[in-house]
Each structure stands twice: as C-alpha cells, then as structure tokens.
Design an enzyme around this catalytic site. Structure first.
Site, PDB file in Angstrom:
ATOM      1  N   GLU A   1       0.858  -1.187   0.000  1.00 24.33           N
ATOM      2  CA  GLU A   1       0.000   0.000   0.000  1.00 24.33           C
ATOM      3  C   GLU A   1       0.893   1.236   0.000  1.00 24.33           C
ATOM      4  O   GLU A   1       1.987   1.227   0.590  1.00 24.33           O
ATOM      5  CB  GLU A   1      -0.886   0.001   1.267  1.00 24.33           C
ATOM      6  CG  GLU A   1      -1.719   1.271   1.402  1.00 24.33           C
ATOM      7  CD  GLU A   1      -2.815   1.191   2.463  1.00 24.33           C
ATOM      8  OE1 GLU A   1      -2.791   0.248   3.287  1.00 24.33           O
ATOM      9  OE2 GLU A   1      -3.681   2.070   2.471  1.00 24.33           O
TER      10      GLU A   1
ATOM     11  N   ASN B   1      -6.698   1.863   2.774  1.00 19.98           N
ATOM     12  CA  ASN B   1      -7.374   3.145   2.932  1.00 19.98           C
ATOM     13  C   ASN B   1      -6.910   4.138   1.863  1.00 19.98           C
ATOM     14  O   ASN B   1      -7.657   5.014   1.435  1.00 19.98           O
ATOM     15  CB  ASN B   1      -7.097   3.727   4.320  1.00 19.98           C
ATOM     16  CG  ASN B   1      -7.680   2.859   5.426  1.00 19.98           C
ATOM     17  OD1 ASN B   1      -8.505   1.983   5.172  1.00 19.98           O
ATOM     18  ND2 ASN B   1      -7.244   3.078   6.656  1.00 19.98           N
TER      19      ASN B   1
ATOM     20  N   ASN C   1     -12.228  -0.607  -0.632  1.00 20.75           N
ATOM     21  CA  ASN C   1     -11.533  -1.110   0.555  1.00 20.75           C
ATOM     22  C   ASN C   1     -12.288  -0.739   1.821  1.00 20.75           C
ATOM     23  O   ASN C   1     -12.659   0.428   2.000  1.00 20.75           O
ATOM     24  CB  ASN C   1     -10.126  -0.489   0.635  1.00 20.75           C
ATOM     25  CG  ASN C   1      -9.384  -0.887   1.898  1.00 20.75           C
ATOM     26  OD1 ASN C   1      -9.012  -2.052   2.054  1.00 20.75           O
ATOM     27  ND2 ASN C   1      -9.189   0.059   2.805  1.00 20.75           N
ATOM     28  N   GLU C   2     -12.528  -1.715   2.671  1.00 21.37           N
ATOM     29  CA  GLU C   2     -13.123  -1.498   4.004  1.00 21.37           C
ATOM     30  C   GLU C   2     -14.223  -0.437   3.971  1.00 21.37           C
ATOM     31  O   GLU C   2     -14.218   0.507   4.766  1.00 21.37           O
ATOM     32  CB  GLU C   2     -12.031  -1.132   5.020  1.00 21.37           C
ATOM     33  CG  GLU C   2     -11.050  -2.260   5.221  1.00 21.37           C
ATOM     34  CD  GLU C   2     -10.037  -2.041   6.346  1.00 21.37           C
ATOM     35  OE1 GLU C   2      -9.948  -0.931   6.883  1.00 21.37           O
ATOM     36  OE2 GLU C   2      -9.331  -3.005   6.672  1.00 21.37           O
TER      37      GLU C   2
ATOM     38  N   TYR D   1      -6.985  -7.818  11.949  1.00 22.53           N
ATOM     39  CA  TYR D   1      -5.706  -7.636  12.656  1.00 22.53           C
ATOM     40  C   TYR D   1      -6.003  -7.860  14.131  1.00 22.53           C
ATOM     41  O   TYR D   1      -7.049  -7.437  14.619  1.00 22.53           O
ATOM     42  CB  TYR D   1      -5.178  -6.211  12.501  1.00 22.53           C
ATOM     43  CG  TYR D   1      -4.871  -5.782  11.084  1.00 22.53           C
ATOM     44  CD1 TYR D   1      -3.609  -5.977  10.541  1.00 22.53           C
ATOM     45  CD2 TYR D   1      -5.850  -5.179  10.294  1.00 22.53           C
ATOM     46  CE1 TYR D   1      -3.325  -5.576   9.237  1.00 22.53           C
ATOM     47  CE2 TYR D   1      -5.569  -4.787   8.991  1.00 22.53           C
ATOM     48  CZ  TYR D   1      -4.313  -4.981   8.466  1.00 22.53           C
ATOM     49  OH  TYR D   1      -4.031  -4.589   7.185  1.00 22.53           O
TER      50      TYR D   1
ATOM     51  N   GLU E   1      -6.470  -8.731   3.837  1.00 15.97           N
ATOM     52  CA  GLU E   1      -5.587  -8.037   4.801  1.00 15.97           C
ATOM     53  C   GLU E   1      -5.640  -8.817   6.096  1.00 15.97           C
ATOM     54  O   GLU E   1      -6.724  -9.040   6.637  1.00 15.97           O
ATOM     55  CB  GLU E   1      -6.057  -6.606   5.070  1.00 15.97           C
ATOM     56  CG  GLU E   1      -5.575  -5.609   4.055  1.00 15.97           C
ATOM     57  CD  GLU E   1      -5.931  -4.174   4.440  1.00 15.97           C
ATOM     58  OE1 GLU E   1      -5.706  -3.788   5.614  1.00 15.97           O
ATOM     59  OE2 GLU E   1      -6.421  -3.450   3.579  1.00 15.97           O
TER      60      GLU E   1
HETATM   61  O1  AHR Z   1      -2.435  -1.143   7.764  1.00 14.11           O
HETATM   62  C1  AHR Z   1      -3.097  -1.167   6.580  1.00 14.11           C
HETATM   63  C2  AHR Z   1      -4.453  -0.512   6.666  1.00 14.11           C
HETATM   64  O2  AHR Z   1      -5.270  -1.209   7.574  1.00 14.11           O
HETATM   65  C3  AHR Z   1      -5.207  -0.469   5.383  1.00 14.11           C
HETATM   66  O3  AHR Z   1      -5.006   0.710   4.710  1.00 14.11           O
HETATM   67  C4  AHR Z   1      -6.637  -0.590   5.770  1.00 14.11           C
HETATM   68  O4  AHR Z   1      -7.386  -1.247   4.778  1.00 14.11           O
HETATM   69  C5  AHR Z   1      -6.594  -1.308   7.098  1.00 14.11           C
HETATM   70  O5  AHR Z   1      -7.467  -0.776   8.009  1.00 14.11           O
END
Ligand code: AHR
Length: 527
Positions: free
Chosen positions: A50, A95, A195-196, A267, A315
């Site tokens: 990214e 993001n 994305n998200e 995450y 991700e």
């Molecule tokens: O750390 C990467 C970011 O985490 C990404 O941009 C986003 O999609 C996620 O929240």
C-alpha cells in the site's frame, strides 16, 4: 475421546526431558489420505503493498540505494520477497485507494501531480504507479491483485482502469497505456471493489445498501470491459464491527451474482500480550471465517444459486502496538513523503499468533482462495528495510516462508484429541493448533503445529491412515526461552532450527513440541 496408543508412551520414555521428570501434555491425531478438506490455492501466500508510510518509498523502491536496480527497486527486498514465498500482492491500498486516482500514477513521472494523501496524512509523489508496480511484480514473480477506488471515485474510474490495464489497443485508455511505453495489456485478473467500505474511517464510507448497489454496478461494468476478470466484494473490516455479519448479508444480496469473492480483513493488536487470551485469538478468526461462509451460503440459498462464493482474506496480521497508538502517530505526523509510520517490532509470541492465523487459511482451503499478509515491508511487516541501509526479517517471516514453501497440495481433515485451556471469551482452546497437508507431488505429509502452552511440552502423535510412512524428511521448530524476544538488524535471534527426535513406527509419527513453539514436520510417505 481418547486416541492414545502405547507408541506415545514409548516416545515419552525415550525423551530425555521426560526422563528428567519434566511434565508433558499429550496430543493424539488421526488423519486419513481419503479425508480431504480442500486443495490449497497458492495465492493464500499473498501480501500487500500500500502507498503508506515506508512500504513503497524506501521499502520496495529506493533509487540510489546500493542494491537498487535500473528501475530503482531494491534487489535486497526482491530477494527476501522470493525467500518469503510471497505469491500474490494486493495494490495500491488499503485506505489509500479510497482517495486515489490511478490516472495520477501513469505517464511521464515528471508530470505526475504531488497530492495530499489524506488517508495516512502524507505527500504522495506518484513516482510509483501502475506501470512501475507491474514492473516490480514481474521481478518479484507475484500475481497482482488490484483495488479500485469506490470511496471518492466510482464506476467510470474503475472501468477506465480495467481498460487501461487489460485491453490490447485501439481505444482511448488502451492507447494511452501504449503511449506510456507498455505495448501489451497486463491482463490483471483480480480486482477488489474498494476497501473497508464498512468502516467510518474510510474516505467515502458507505452503508451496506449504498455499497451493495455501487459494487454491483461497478462489477457489472468492469466485467463488460473484460469478462475474464474476477472481482472481490468488500466484506467486514474486522470481526468486532457492529455491522458484521449483517454487512455481508445485505451487500451480497446485491453483489452475489456479479462477484467471485468476498473480502475479510482482520488484525489482532498487541494489547492482550502475555495473556492466554492472546494466542486464542485465532479461534475468533476461525469463528469469523465460518460465519462469513455461512452468510455467503445463506445468500446463495436465498437466490437459489449454484454459484459458490470464495473468500479473499486480503488483509491480515498481528499489530504489536495497539490501534490507538497507530492513530496517534498519524495525527501527529507533519505532511511529508513516506513518513515513518507503524514500524512495529514483532516478538516470538506475535509470531505464534501470526502462524496460527496463517494456518486458518489452510484449514478453510476449500473456501479461502486469496489471503494477503499486511503489509509487505516496514509496516506490520515481515521484511524491514533501513533507508540507505540494510534489510532484516522479523520472526513472523519464518512461519510464512516455510508454510508457503511446504504447505502445498491438499489439506487433510484431522481428528485430534488434545487437552485445552479456557480464558476470557473462549471456553476450550486446544493447546495444540494444527493443520496437515498432503503434497501429492512430493509424496509428503506435512504437519504444521503450534504448542500454545507456556509451561509444558506436548508429545504429539499421529496415525497416518492409508499411507505407508517412510521417514521424517525434516523437522523444524521455532521457540524461545523468552517469548518477548525480537529480531533486529544484525540480530536474528528468533528463527527456526532443524531438530531431530521425531520418531516413526509403522504408520505413526511422534515428536515433542516445545512450550510456546511453532513446528513443521515433513514426512515422506507412499500410498
Ligand atoms: O495497515 C493497513 C491498513 O489497515 C489499510 O489501509 C486498511 O485497509 C486497514 O485498516
């Protein structure tokens, strides 16, 4: 259930530590060559580049660096990417993509705009864009997974992007690509629809209804440009989103017939470190995967559809720092190119949770076809670079590279009898986390095993039904006396090493799993 045999006891008795009186738990497993879970898609060993912090600039790209090639790509990084076994890479965000215009990143570099990049509070020079990334992708031997902007842009921007990348010639954007020196179309196969989009932090965040409609129409139009592409509908950003799993049910109601995958992101952050809960979080991830599969199948049934929807877990990772610390770094950072952001250092303990998350993709190999470890360099990364300097790898690098290299073929169902513990939110956490792969081409059964116990070794035994066991080809373990141990440049303290001690008797294999360890055992078999 008790699957125990005398063989385990024999191994325990031969084991020196047992003889010295240290206590050991026992885990007994049965696998059968005909009980198959699913074929592994090699793209589950993907990663993510990214435009964020130092992932691109001084991560994969640093003209003037002693190892930079003619295009400015760091060859030391390219080597590590190959060693890590990365097979696919998602690009350009994240993001970042929700405020990105792909047109800024093509054409003569000197004419490209410098933009305020508001997702991560940086200045984006656009020195690297689509064509540079595709050059890097070829050198890295990875399959690209592209994302389009459904935050501030929409159908037109996505459609013209596919035209630029995948149409041979004779139209405005395909000829534009040719005028930029790229004669042949790339034929990029996989495209993420934003994305998200469920997250209120996302620029252009949408409700499920708004996103569902836009994603449906964008997918339809993109496939009208190139019918061979596959597209990914945005799923939830994490398992504790208030909108999950309703987000999946509503959006898929619109997109199901037009898309090929649904994405998941997850995450786990570092605030529960040191507790039994920390390593149990991979169970939350498993529940998340099962729920999303269930939701896809519910929509499938509702639509009386024959189509199976697959998962792109595009991700995932462990954050060694808490989310709030990362947000504080972004807020305080002045506008600059490639700020130093979220450069987290991982410990042995982080590597165990990371490995356990990775094993989940194998366990659900029948439905998960793409997964992208996030991110490739410097931010929550396995590969760390110094600007103008060296390169080093974090403990998470090793389980990934071994699993990518040897976790190929078919995942087998397991029956496992193993003691468990309980902690907040999880009543039964097995001490041993395991996944078993049959690599038909190499005539190998490969076990990936984690011992979550901090206090005790586990004596692991498996009966391999339907196989003739020849020998243990390799047994590798990664463990540390101090679970907080990390690596640094010139200090590769946490890394796996080969061990012996595993034993074979008829069609059974047994070995010891040290406390808080990650293990891989490759067994040569005949059928
Ligand atoms: O750390 C990467 C970011 O985490 C990404 O941009 C986003 O999609 C996620 O929240």
């Amino acid at each position: 259930m008790n699957l125990s045999t005398g063989f385990t006891v024999a191994v325990l008795q031969e084991n020196q530590q047992y003889a010295l009186g240290r206590s050991m738990k026992k885990a007994v497993m049965i696998i059968n060559k005909d009980f198959k879970k699913g074929k592994i898609d090699k793209r589950i060993y993907g990663s993510f580049v990214e435009h964020m912090g130092r992932v691109v600039y001084s991560g994969i790209y640093e003209p003037g660096h002693p190892t930079a090639d003619e295009d400015g790509f760091r060859q030391d990084v390219l080597e590590k990417v190959k060693e890590m076994g990365v097979t696919a890479v998602r690009y350009p965000g994240g993001n970042f993509v929700s405020c990105y215009d792909w047109k800024d990143g093509v054409g003569p570099v000197k004419e490209r705009p410098r933009r305020l990049e508001i997702a991560w509070r940086a200045i984006e020079t656009n020195e690297i864009g689509t064509n540079e990334f595709m050059k890097w992708a070829e050198k890295a031997e990875i399959e690209p997974v592209f994302a389009v902007n459904l935050g501030t842009k929409g159908i037109e921007n996505a459609v013209s992007f596919v035209e630029y990348c995948n149409i041979p010639q004779g139209t405005f954007y395909s000829d534009m690509r040719k005028s930029h020196g790229v004669e042949n179309p790339y034929g990029i196969q996989t495209w993420c629809l934003g994305n998200e989009m469920d997250g209120d932090w996302q620029i252009g965040h949408k409700t499920a209804e708004e996103y569902g409609r836009l994603a449906q129409e964008t997918a339809k139009a993109m496939k009208q440009v190139d019918s061979s592409i596959k597209v990914v509908s945005c799923g939830s950003s994490k398992s504790d989103m208030a909108t999950y799993p309703e987000w999946e049910a509503i959006t898929l109601n619109y997109t199901y017939d037009y898309v090929d995958y649904i994405s998941l992101h997850q995450y786990y952050d570092g605030q529960d470190k040191g507790t039994p809960y920390f390593l149990a979080q991979s169970l939350d991830m498993e529940r998340y995967i099962k729920t999303v599969i269930g939701t896809c199948d519910y929509v499938k049934a509702k639509k009386r559809s024959d189509k199976e929807l697959y998962i792109s877990f595009d991700e995932w990772g462990v954050w060694s720092m808490a989310d709030v610390e990362v947000a504080a770094q972004v807020d305080k950072s002045p506008w600059q190119v490639a700020p130093n952001l979220s450069e987290q250092i991982y410990s042995m303990e982080d590597a165990l949770l990371f490995a356990s998350m990775l094993m989940n993709f194998l366990k659900y190999a029948d439905r998960i076809k793409i997964a992208c470890q996030s991110l490739l360099t410097n931010i929550s990364a396995a590969i760390m670079t110094e600007k103008g300097g060296g390169i080093w790898v974090q403990p998470i690098f090793y389980p990934f590279s071994y699993t990518s290299r040897y976790g190929r073929g078919t995942v087998l169902e397991e029956v496992l009898d193993c003691p468990s513990y309980s902690c907040d939110l999880f009543r039964e956490v097995p001490y041993v986390d395991s996944v078993t792969v049959y690599n038909e081409d190499e005539h190998e059964v490969v076990f990936f095993l984690i011992n979550r116990s901090e206090e005790e070794s586990v004596c692991f035994e498996c009966e391999l039904q339907g196989f003739e066991v020849e020998e243990i080809a390799e047994q590798v373990t990664m463990s540390c006396t101090d679970k907080k141990m990390t690596n640094l440049i010139c200090h590769d303290a946490v890394k796996p090493h080969r061990v012996s001690g595993g034993q074979v008797k008829e069609n059974r294999v047994a070995c010891e799993l040290e406390p808080l360890s990650w293990n891989m055992i490759r067994v040569k078999v005949r059928i």
